[in-house]
Scaffold this motif. Structure first.
Motif: not given
Length: 438
Positions: A279-285
């Motif tokens: 989820d944290l990686q998705y938030l990077q977008y």
């Protein structure tokens, strides 16, 4: 011609020493610490064979374990830090007040460094506030991460505590088996010397005594490591050990539910952590919000003049930031996080199935050992019945047979304990174990 001002050079050297710190000789510091360790080594080496004996029971050992065990101490410190980490998340919302005292000199002012007019013109003092609003944006994420760390620390502390208690319990059982073995071999050898006048029995008696002393020494050394106490030789005395009552109560019943155990909670924590990283990686977008409140310098002294803050200069800044992933780093990191999430879930499912298989295997083995013990106990009873009717020689022979049966029973009980100890760390068994200590 170039001249050197000794005063100026001395001031520069002092400043350099203040920058690099007071410790200039690392090898000397290590040598001093090594000397301290050598003194400890020599002191203990001289005293280890003259240590007093201290007999302790189970409850006393639990107290010593709580007070001195280094593994438990480390786990409790980690747990304390994790608890403080949650409070730190909210403390980070407080404004950060920074104060700076400065004193700058030009080269030609070094020889007048402490004159009043020079100090007045070159001494500066500033006090200002930074990071006033930035912590609010990341508060939910940091609070969630802190709670996850707390859950992990709680599980790890409980895991370490149970492991240490059960290891100590194994030492008590080992000490009990050593006492039983010494008693049984002593009775057998005494009977041989009484009825056969066997000279070899005298040597075997001494050998068995030496073996018992060696076993006691190993147990004492292991106890010292667990208690972090090396000033005595420990003698563990059987005192209300709970396992005997638990075995009689059928502790390894298949009706106990292990799905709510600490071990399963640890697996669930790993799964949630791996999903949170995705989820944290998705938030990077997504664009990030930048919100800050900039205050002017609260107080300033410069060249002898003081100045307070003008809050009309206070500025609130907000903005959206977005970075295009032209180099593909974000995509790679996301792909790796997704792989780790799927891997952790598959590994967790495999661990659960392995736990179930291991539990079933241990329960089957325990049932077989219980059946073996019952057979030996039946054989022991037959020998006792026969000894009541026999003459002196036959009684001696039967007694030797009875002692051999007792040794077989002791060995099977040792195997049963080895199967039981790993199970005792699981919650239903652990609760029974704890209740057995009351």
């Amino acid at each position: 011609m170039l001249t050197i001002d000794v005063t100026r050079v001395g001031v520069l050297l002092c400043i350099c020493l203040m920058v690099v710190g007071c410790r200039l000789n690392a090898s000397e510091d290590v040598h001093v610490a090594q000397q301290d360790m050598r003194e400890i080594w020599r002191g203990f080496e001289a005293e280890k064979d003259r240590l007093p004996v201290q007999r302790i029971g189970w409850r006393e050992a639990l107290v010593l374990l709580h007070e001195g065990n280094l593994e438990i101490e480390s786990a409790e410190n980690t747990l304390s830090e994790a608890k403080d980490g949650i409070a730190q998340v909210y403390r980070d919302l407080m404004p950060l007040v920074t104060m700076r005292l400065g004193y700058g000199l030009s080269i030609d002012e070094f020889d007048r460094a402490f004159e009043e007019d020079v100090v007045k013109n070159n001494l500066t003092f500033n006090m200002f506030v930074v990071n006033l609003l930035q912590g609010f944006i990341s508060l939910p994420r940091r609070a969630y991460s802190a709670r996850m760390q707390l859950f992990g620390a709680e599980i790890q502390r409980e895991k370490v505590y149970r492991e240490q208690v059960l290891t100590m319990y194994g030492l008590f059982q080992q000490a009990r088996r050593a006492e039983q073995w010494l008693e049984l071999t002593g009775m057998m050898l005494d009977d041989r010397m009484l009825h056969q006048d066997d000279e070899a029995a005298y040597k075997e008696t001494q050998t068995s005594r030496d073996q018992w002393l060696s076993e006691q020494k190993k147990i004492s050394e292991a106890a010292s490591a667990m208690f972090n106490r090396y000033d005595v030789r420990w003698e563990l005395v059987e005192d209300s050990l709970p396992l005997d009552r638990m075995l009689a109560a059928g502790l390894y019943s298949s009706d106990l539910d292990l799905s709510e155990s600490m071990q399963v909670k640890a697996i669930a924590l790993d799964i949630v952590a791996s999903e949170a990283r995705v989820d944290l990686q998705y938030l990077q977008y997504l664009p990030t919000l930048d919100l800050s409140l900039a205050l002017p310098t609260l107080y300033r002294i410069n060249r002898g003049e003081s100045e307070t803050a003008d809050f009309n200069e206070m500025r609130v800044h907000g903005g959206l930031n977005y970075m295009v992933d032209t180099r593909g780093h974000r995509k790679r990191a996301t792909r790796q996080a997704e792989f780790n999430r799927d891997y952790v879930r598959k590994q967790s499912e495999a661990q659960i199935k392995q736990f179930v298989q291991e539990l079933s295997h241990r329960q089957d083995e325990l049932a077989k050992l219980d059946a073996t013990i019952r057979d030996y106990e039946y054989e022991r009873q037959l020998i006792r019945d026969a000894s009541e009717l026999g003459d002196l020689d036959s009684v001696s022979t039967l007694m030797q047979a009875a002692m051999r049966v007792e040794m077989k029973i002791a060995e099977v009980e040792r195997q049963r304990l080895e199967l039981m100890l790993p199970l005792l760390a699981w919650d239903p068994y652990w609760q029974v174990f704890v209740k057995g200590q009351e």
